[in-house]
Design an enzyme around this catalytic site. Structure first.
Site, PDB file in Angstrom:
ATOM      1  N   ASN A   9      27.052  48.758 -39.344  1.00 54.27           N
ATOM      2  CA  ASN A   9      25.449  47.822 -39.333  1.00 54.27           C
ATOM      3  C   ASN A   9      25.047  47.033 -38.074  1.00 54.27           C
ATOM      4  O   ASN A   9      26.204  45.983 -38.044  1.00 54.27           O
ATOM      5  CB  ASN A   9      25.404  47.382 -41.192  1.00 54.27           C
ATOM      6  CG  ASN A   9      24.504  46.530 -41.013  1.00 54.27           C
ATOM      7  OD1 ASN A   9      23.557  46.741 -40.362  1.00 54.27           O
ATOM      8  ND2 ASN A   9      24.650  46.109 -42.530  1.00 54.27           N
ATOM      9  N   TRP A  10      24.443  47.536 -37.471  1.00 58.19           N
ATOM     10  CA  TRP A  10      24.586  46.709 -36.119  1.00 58.19           C
ATOM     11  C   TRP A  10      23.758  45.318 -37.154  1.00 58.19           C
ATOM     12  O   TRP A  10      23.573  44.468 -35.901  1.00 58.19           O
ATOM     13  CB  TRP A  10      23.368  46.947 -35.126  1.00 58.19           C
ATOM     14  CG  TRP A  10      24.497  48.452 -34.722  1.00 58.19           C
ATOM     15  CD1 TRP A  10      24.754  49.173 -34.845  1.00 58.19           C
ATOM     16  CD2 TRP A  10      23.630  48.842 -33.599  1.00 58.19           C
ATOM     17  NE1 TRP A  10      25.726  50.159 -33.502  1.00 58.19           N
ATOM     18  CE2 TRP A  10      24.183  49.767 -33.046  1.00 58.19           C
ATOM     19  CE3 TRP A  10      22.888  48.916 -32.675  1.00 58.19           C
ATOM     20  CZ2 TRP A  10      24.250  50.769 -32.046  1.00 58.19           C
ATOM     21  CZ3 TRP A  10      22.710  49.723 -31.541  1.00 58.19           C
ATOM     22  CH2 TRP A  10      23.467  50.810 -31.084  1.00 58.19           C
ATOM     23  N   LYS A  11      23.359  44.802 -38.034  1.00 64.70           N
ATOM     24  CA  LYS A  11      22.237  43.941 -38.562  1.00 64.70           C
ATOM     25  C   LYS A  11      21.107  43.873 -37.400  1.00 64.70           C
ATOM     26  O   LYS A  11      20.822  44.397 -36.990  1.00 64.70           O
ATOM     27  CB  LYS A  11      23.261  43.026 -38.427  1.00 64.70           C
ATOM     28  CG  LYS A  11      24.889  43.327 -39.418  1.00 64.70           C
ATOM     29  CD  LYS A  11      25.515  41.889 -40.098  1.00 64.70           C
ATOM     30  CE  LYS A  11      26.062  41.845 -40.933  1.00 64.70           C
ATOM     31  NZ  LYS A  11      27.386  40.645 -41.099  1.00 64.70           N
ATOM     32  N   HIS A  94      22.361  45.116 -50.128  1.00 70.45           N
ATOM     33  CA  HIS A  94      23.137  44.297 -48.942  1.00 70.45           C
ATOM     34  C   HIS A  94      23.443  42.608 -49.303  1.00 70.45           C
ATOM     35  O   HIS A  94      22.276  42.662 -48.965  1.00 70.45           O
ATOM     36  CB  HIS A  94      23.130  44.928 -47.489  1.00 70.45           C
ATOM     37  CG  HIS A  94      24.140  44.233 -46.459  1.00 70.45           C
ATOM     38  ND1 HIS A  94      24.535  42.694 -46.403  1.00 70.45           N
ATOM     39  CD2 HIS A  94      25.533  44.702 -45.561  1.00 70.45           C
ATOM     40  CE1 HIS A  94      25.473  42.740 -45.134  1.00 70.45           C
ATOM     41  NE2 HIS A  94      26.263  43.165 -44.486  1.00 70.45           N
ATOM     42  N   GLU A  96      23.376  40.413 -47.454  1.00 69.40           N
ATOM     43  CA  GLU A  96      22.351  39.190 -46.550  1.00 69.40           C
ATOM     44  C   GLU A  96      20.850  39.594 -47.447  1.00 69.40           C
ATOM     45  O   GLU A  96      20.579  38.994 -47.141  1.00 69.40           O
ATOM     46  CB  GLU A  96      22.564  39.818 -45.320  1.00 69.40           C
ATOM     47  CG  GLU A  96      24.394  38.929 -44.533  1.00 69.40           C
ATOM     48  CD  GLU A  96      24.463  40.090 -43.114  1.00 69.40           C
ATOM     49  OE1 GLU A  96      23.530  40.732 -42.944  1.00 69.40           O
ATOM     50  OE2 GLU A  96      25.629  39.639 -43.629  1.00 69.40           O
ATOM     51  N   GLU A 166      31.833  45.259 -50.336  1.00 68.69           N
ATOM     52  CA  GLU A 166      31.462  44.403 -49.773  1.00 68.69           C
ATOM     53  C   GLU A 166      31.689  43.008 -50.599  1.00 68.69           C
ATOM     54  O   GLU A 166      30.827  42.631 -50.366  1.00 68.69           O
ATOM     55  CB  GLU A 166      30.965  44.455 -48.652  1.00 68.69           C
ATOM     56  CG  GLU A 166      30.505  45.387 -48.280  1.00 68.69           C
ATOM     57  CD  GLU A 166      29.603  45.409 -46.561  1.00 68.69           C
ATOM     58  OE1 GLU A 166      29.640  46.287 -45.599  1.00 68.69           O
ATOM     59  OE2 GLU A 166      28.086  44.793 -46.970  1.00 68.69           O
ATOM     60  N   GLY A 172      31.694  38.780 -42.239  1.00 67.58           N
ATOM     61  CA  GLY A 172      31.446  38.457 -40.823  1.00 67.58           C
ATOM     62  C   GLY A 172      32.416  37.218 -40.948  1.00 67.58           C
ATOM     63  O   GLY A 172      31.991  36.092 -39.616  1.00 67.58           O
ATOM     64  N   SER A 212      34.587  42.630 -42.170  1.00 66.02           N
ATOM     65  CA  SER A 212      35.694  42.248 -41.365  1.00 66.02           C
ATOM     66  C   SER A 212      36.369  43.016 -41.412  1.00 66.02           C
ATOM     67  O   SER A 212      37.772  42.773 -40.428  1.00 66.02           O
ATOM     68  CB  SER A 212      36.257  40.573 -41.993  1.00 66.02           C
ATOM     69  OG  SER A 212      34.966  40.202 -41.686  1.00 66.02           O
ATOM     70  N   GLY A 233      30.321  45.518 -39.596  1.00 67.81           N
ATOM     71  CA  GLY A 233      29.377  44.980 -39.053  1.00 67.81           C
ATOM     72  C   GLY A 233      30.168  44.895 -37.637  1.00 67.81           C
ATOM     73  O   GLY A 233      29.912  45.122 -36.751  1.00 67.81           O
ATOM     74  N   GLY A 234      30.462  43.566 -37.918  1.00 65.43           N
ATOM     75  CA  GLY A 234      30.644  43.079 -36.261  1.00 65.43           C
ATOM     76  C   GLY A 234      31.322  44.442 -34.868  1.00 65.43           C
ATOM     77  O   GLY A 234      31.214  43.981 -33.852  1.00 65.43           O
TER      78      GLY A 234
HETATM   79  C1  PEP Z   1      28.564  43.970 -43.259  1.00 64.38           C
HETATM   80  O1  PEP Z   1      27.920  44.075 -41.921  1.00 64.38           O
HETATM   81  O2  PEP Z   1      28.012  45.245 -43.662  1.00 64.38           O
HETATM   82  C2  PEP Z   1      29.533  43.724 -42.441  1.00 64.38           C
HETATM   83  C3  PEP Z   1      30.909  43.653 -43.228  1.00 64.38           C
HETATM   84  O3  PEP Z   1      30.311  42.735 -41.282  1.00 64.38           O
HETATM   85  P1  PEP Z   1      31.371  42.622 -40.941  1.00 64.38           P
HETATM   86  O4  PEP Z   1      31.518  44.088 -40.790  1.00 64.38           O
HETATM   87  O5  PEP Z   1      30.772  41.791 -39.505  1.00 64.38           O
HETATM   88  O6  PEP Z   1      31.961  41.593 -41.627  1.00 64.38           O
END
Ligand code: PEP
Length: 248
Positions: A9-11, A94, A96, A166, A172, A212, A233-234
């Site tokens: 997930n590039w956000k 999600h 966010e 999640e 993040g 993470s 994500g990251g």
């Molecule tokens: C996500 O955006 O779904 C996520 C898990 O981000 P991160 O891996 O950066 O925590």
């Protein structure tokens, strides 16, 4: 036997050129990858990336979709528009979207139904806030989110659904749920699916962990019996951190 499914997930990150460069590296490195892989770039880069992943083993995902069809809905992106660009999967619910943009359980359910009816696969995100975990409500929060997101989804449609657990406090933040914490909720989510559908459905559904996940911790998380993959994500923003996780 469930396959391992890794989704990036590039956000709201990257620019057009860095997106293209990253996808070219993924395509050339993941040709032999035995796991299922998806990337979800920002909407505006989907068209450029679609032609790069077409015919490869990398699925194209979107990070959200509208709950309604085309029409007077300023700023929204419909499932038909996504399909027109070659999108195969959409991430819904999600945290966010839930907490930054106020998406409620009912709206997420409308989006899930719309996406599935149009033939898109969905990844439904669930997960508790830290305060909810601290008072012992993590399982109940996830159960409510599952019951609500899957309202009206048939058993046949469930084969197009992936769940991503999640924990909000781990997204993040660099804080990861322990493999045991993840396993406990994944196993509970499977029981909820068994209650809503049946044992077969609960054994077949893929449940990803997100929060993470990175090159250092993915192996321990993926080793858990009920952890079938990751929503990343990251670590999905760089080839050197995403490719090893994709290869499991
Ligand atoms: C996500 O955006 O779904 C996520 C898990 O981000 P991160 O891996 O950066 O925590």
């Amino acid at each position: 036997m469930r396959s391992t499914y890794i989704a990036g997930n590039w956000k709201m990150n990257m620019d057009k050129q860095s997106s293209i460069n990253l996808v070219k590296e993924l395509v050339s490195s993941l040709g032999d990858c035995k796991n299922k892989v998806m990337i979800a770039p920002p909407f505006v880069y989907l068209d450029a990336i679609s032609s790069l992943v077409k015919g490869t083993n990398i699925l194209l995902g979107a990070q959200n979709c509208a709950a309604t069809d085309n029409g007077a809905h300023t700023g929204e992106i419909s499932v038909n528009m996504l399909k027109d660009l070659g999108v195969q999967v959409v991430i819904l619910g999600h945290s966010e979207r839930r907490y930054e943009f106020g998406e409620c359980d009912e709206l997420i359910n409308m989006k899930v139904l719309r996406a599935l009816a149009s033939g898109l696969d969905v990844i439904i995100c669930i997960g508790e806030l830290l305060a909810q975990r601290e008072v012992g409500r993590a399982e109940k929060v996830c159960e409510r989110q599952l019951n609500s997101a899957l309202l009206g989804v048939s058993k046949e449609q469930l084969s197009h659904v992936t769940i991503a657990y999640e924990p909000v406090w781990a997204i993040g933040t660099g804080k990861t749920a322990t493999p045991n914490d993840a396993q406990q909720i994944h196993s509970y989510a499977r029981k909820v699916i068994a209650k809503m559908y049946d044992k077969e459905a609960s054994e077949n559904i893929i449940i990803q962990y997100g929060g993470s996940m990175n090159v250092k911790n993915y192996k321990d998380l993926l080793a858990q019996e009920d952890v079938d993959g990751g929503l990343i994500g990251g670590a999905a923003l760089k080839a050197e951190t995403f490719i090893p996780i994709c290869n499991g």
